[in-house]
Design an enzyme around this catalytic site. Sequence first.
Site, mmCIF file in Angstrom:
data_model
loop_
_atom_site.group_PDB
_atom_site.id
_atom_site.type_symbol
_atom_site.label_atom_id
_atom_site.label_comp_id
_atom_site.label_asym_id
_atom_site.label_seq_id
_atom_site.Cartn_x
_atom_site.Cartn_y
_atom_site.Cartn_z
ATOM 1 N N PHE A 37 0.835 -1.196 0.000
ATOM 2 C CA PHE A 37 0.000 0.000 0.000
ATOM 3 C C PHE A 37 0.876 1.255 0.000
ATOM 4 O O PHE A 37 0.662 2.175 -0.787
ATOM 5 C CB PHE A 37 -0.929 -0.003 1.215
ATOM 6 N N GLU A 114 -30.986 14.619 18.259
ATOM 7 C CA GLU A 114 -29.712 13.964 17.935
ATOM 8 C C GLU A 114 -29.028 13.580 19.233
ATOM 9 O O GLU A 114 -29.361 14.100 20.288
ATOM 10 C CB GLU A 114 -28.786 14.947 17.196
ATOM 11 N N LYS A 116 -25.735 13.677 21.667
ATOM 12 C CA LYS A 116 -24.647 14.628 21.903
ATOM 13 C C LYS A 116 -23.354 13.831 21.945
ATOM 14 O O LYS A 116 -23.104 13.071 22.877
ATOM 15 C CB LYS A 116 -24.875 15.370 23.215
ATOM 16 N N ASP A 118 -19.544 12.937 22.282
ATOM 17 C CA ASP A 118 -18.513 13.462 23.163
ATOM 18 C C ASP A 118 -17.159 13.452 22.459
ATOM 19 O O ASP A 118 -16.330 12.579 22.667
ATOM 20 C CB ASP A 118 -18.465 12.610 24.433
ATOM 21 N N TYR A 227 -24.284 19.872 11.445
ATOM 22 C CA TYR A 227 -24.716 21.255 11.297
ATOM 23 C C TYR A 227 -24.202 21.799 9.972
ATOM 24 O O TYR A 227 -23.020 21.650 9.675
ATOM 25 C CB TYR A 227 -24.132 22.055 12.465
ATOM 26 N N LYS A 313 -28.387 16.267 29.303
ATOM 27 C CA LYS A 313 -27.237 15.403 29.601
ATOM 28 C C LYS A 313 -27.652 14.242 30.489
ATOM 29 O O LYS A 313 -28.369 14.430 31.469
ATOM 30 C CB LYS A 313 -26.168 16.224 30.331
ATOM 31 N N CYS A 407 9.609 -1.869 44.971
ATOM 32 C CA CYS A 407 8.743 -2.690 44.126
ATOM 33 C C CYS A 407 8.000 -3.725 44.983
ATOM 34 O O CYS A 407 8.626 -4.447 45.752
ATOM 35 C CB CYS A 407 9.582 -3.392 43.063
ATOM 36 N N CYS A 410 9.420 -7.375 43.860
ATOM 37 C CA CYS A 410 10.789 -7.854 44.045
ATOM 38 C C CYS A 410 11.584 -7.034 45.048
ATOM 39 O O CYS A 410 12.734 -7.341 45.331
ATOM 40 C CB CYS A 410 11.520 -7.905 42.701
ATOM 41 N N CYS A 425 10.130 0.006 38.324
ATOM 42 C CA CYS A 425 11.027 -0.917 39.000
ATOM 43 C C CYS A 425 12.148 -1.218 38.000
ATOM 44 O O CYS A 425 11.894 -1.717 36.915
ATOM 45 C CB CYS A 425 10.293 -2.204 39.361
ATOM 46 N N CYS A 431 12.630 -9.232 38.221
ATOM 47 C CA CYS A 431 11.296 -8.925 38.747
ATOM 48 C C CYS A 431 10.254 -9.786 37.998
ATOM 49 O O CYS A 431 10.069 -9.627 36.785
ATOM 50 C CB CYS A 431 11.033 -7.432 38.569
HETATM 51 S S1 IVH Z 1 -25.275 21.528 17.682
HETATM 52 C C1 IVH Z 1 -25.367 26.197 18.064
HETATM 53 N N1 IVH Z 1 -25.359 18.923 17.817
HETATM 54 O O1 IVH Z 1 -21.800 20.081 21.966
HETATM 55 C C2 IVH Z 1 -25.363 24.773 18.408
HETATM 56 N N2 IVH Z 1 -23.643 20.054 19.011
HETATM 57 O O2 IVH Z 1 -22.355 22.208 24.023
HETATM 58 C C3 IVH Z 1 -24.362 23.991 17.671
HETATM 59 N N3 IVH Z 1 -22.121 18.544 20.200
HETATM 60 O O3 IVH Z 1 -19.946 22.744 20.676
HETATM 61 C C4 IVH Z 1 -24.096 22.683 18.227
HETATM 62 N N4 IVH Z 1 -23.062 16.657 19.579
HETATM 63 O O4 IVH Z 1 -19.223 20.394 20.065
HETATM 64 C C5 IVH Z 1 -24.720 20.047 18.214
HETATM 65 N N5 IVH Z 1 -25.546 16.609 17.802
HETATM 66 C C6 IVH Z 1 -24.915 17.717 18.190
HETATM 67 C C7 IVH Z 1 -23.777 17.676 19.030
HETATM 68 C C8 IVH Z 1 -23.166 18.869 19.422
HETATM 69 C C9 IVH Z 1 -22.069 17.206 20.273
HETATM 70 C C10 IVH Z 1 -21.174 19.445 20.902
HETATM 71 C C11 IVH Z 1 -20.605 20.537 20.035
HETATM 72 C C12 IVH Z 1 -20.969 21.801 20.693
HETATM 73 C C13 IVH Z 1 -21.287 21.384 22.088
HETATM 74 C C14 IVH Z 1 -22.318 22.314 22.674
#
Ligand code: IVH
Length: 668
Positions: A37, A114, A116, A118, A227, A313, A407, A410, A425, A431
């Site tokens: 590759f 949607e 959220k 992380d 978005y 949350k 340790c 040992c 160690c 060990c």
């Molecule tokens: S919409 C103006 N959708 O959460 C709003 N944000 O606390 C634009 N995030 O800065 C954000 N999942 O980094 C949106 N499905 C989702 C998200 C999301 C995670 C994060 C994003 C944002 C923060 C807001």
Amino acid sequence: MNTAEAKKEIARLTEVINHHNDLYYQKHKTEISDYEFDQLLEKLTQLETQFPELREPDSPTQRVGGTITKSFNTVVHKYPMLSLGNTYSEEELIDFDKRVAKGLGSEAYEYFCELKFDGVSISLIYENGILVKGVTRGDGVRGDEVTTNVKTIRNIPLKIKGKNIPEQFEVRGEVFLSRTVFKQLNKEREDIGEETYANARNTASGTLKMQNSGEVARRKLDCYVYYLLGDNLDVESHAESVAKLEAWGFNVSDTYTKAKNIQEVLKYIQRWEGKRESLPLETDGVVLKVNSLLQQRKLGFTAKSPRWAIAYKYKAESLSTQLKSVTYQVGRTGAITPVAELAPILLSGTTVKRASLHNANEIARLDLRIGDYVFVEKGGEIIPKVTAVDLAKRDKKSKPIKYITDCPECGTELIRHEGEAAHYCPNEDGCPPQIKGRIEHFIQRKAMDIDSMGEKTINQLYNLNMVKSPADLYDLTKDDLAKLEGFKDLSIKNLLAGIEKSKEAPFEAVLFALGIRYVGKTVAEKLARHFKTMDALQNASYEQLLEAPEVGEKIAQSLVHFFSDKGHRKEIERLTKAGLNFTVVEKETKKLGNSLDNKSFVISGVFEKYGRDELKDLIIAHGGRVLSGVSGQLDYLLAGDNMGPAKRQKAEKLGVTIISEQEFEQMF
Ligand code: IVH
């Protein structure tokens, strides 16, 4: 090569590379070695350097990174990157809904729900369909331009294909490391004696800001977008934006849904609370957005966040339990990991008795004391963590924990290297967990792949004084193994066969198996390819080591240190005598002709004259390509006996030529 020929060759290489990329990243399969590759990419890079006017913005060479950014440019966001208001309670969510209803008067409205994600938020700027900038959130007003790093993320399109692509638009989303990749990354770090990362989000954030985009490419970041922003986008709702993003080839998580009212939103929240563990990344809640863009505009923004969206949350389940004691584990490299031994508690469905405390700094940060009641949380990470101490319940007479100085296995005095958090160690050769750990590392699949042996067997072999180093494995006899508990004729035979077979492992696997600090699988491959033999590598000077690809000061120092040890040299000598590979075997497929140039094949079934690998080699040697699945683009289905009827039907339907072994032979 003239321009026309170069153009053709670039198109061909691009197609082949994209095919392998797609296989690897979408279907988690491989058809060629990393080396092959790399060679394809190298060829393409060379041609693009020679004919820069032929470089396409979405060429696969743009994904591999390699550029070093000393400091990132600051970019002012065209639309500030605001945060979201958030809440942990259903009541507050209902209050939010009331505010929306009030803001919209008597209009009907719906929500788009949607998860959220992380990760780390990112803004992607496209001009004329081409990704021109990737910018971090920064302080919301200005962020860092990390374009070269963003381009390494395979599911962020470099060029949008299709009609009516707006001249300018911005896409926002979340960059993350999937749970699988994060786990793999940590396993690799463990393998080379680096400290593991505690959390995927911070690691993704650190990765996005790495100066070497080649390293970023290897980390395999991922991205979900959610978005779309810009003028004249021809969309009236968030749902339409999302559909557009999907159509343009962006990676949108298919976990979204529309909700007619807040009750439906609550149902969505409940549904995902239990299911979110099954997703490829961590999610910490739900984002709820008013769907209509006109209504979004009507509701507007506060100084910090939109009035048309909110994040709910999930509460991370956190419970308090008593810290009974702290024990200390010793790893293969001698690194010490302190572990909190807890009074058992049931947390998110599993009983938790232990939690990692990482290192001495973490214990000091928490000001931890034996007998303390501590809060334990199970984040997405598998190992639960101690997040805080319940100070109200603290025994006034308790004293801070004194970190061990010797340790636990040992008794050797521990050391701490400058700039490192972990204690070590230094008793490498005496060990027990270090010795056993090295053998476990040696036999693992990625290394010598002795799968007939496991941790238990190693323990027995060690305790019976039969194996103290990997080389001892190759001196084991039938009689030795007969002394092991539970070993009978068949298991003895299997174990010996496994050891024997390991002698076929290629040089790079042997090199990795040795467990030299900072020499992971990739570095071992590069070293093997660069130095070709163990002799050359062992005798290379520090400066010569630095000339090898991927090798920086840290790795070079580690190699010099390793090879300057007489014991290590002796071990390598014994392994050489045992018959292990200490030389690279270059498996170049010799070009035999070009009668199959640009022709693609799928091999299926059993053949009379050739094995499947032989057929594969023949095709490649004659300029053809071997694919894994039948598609419209396929030229030939090479059909042997017992081929599945579904494959044949599909090939017939798509008009793919089906050939026999004899017909194949006549092609060259
Ligand atoms: S919409 C103006 N959708 O959460 C709003 N944000 O606390 C634009 N995030 O800065 C954000 N999942 O980094 C949106 N499905 C989702 C998200 C999301 C995670 C994060 C994003 C944002 C923060 C807001």
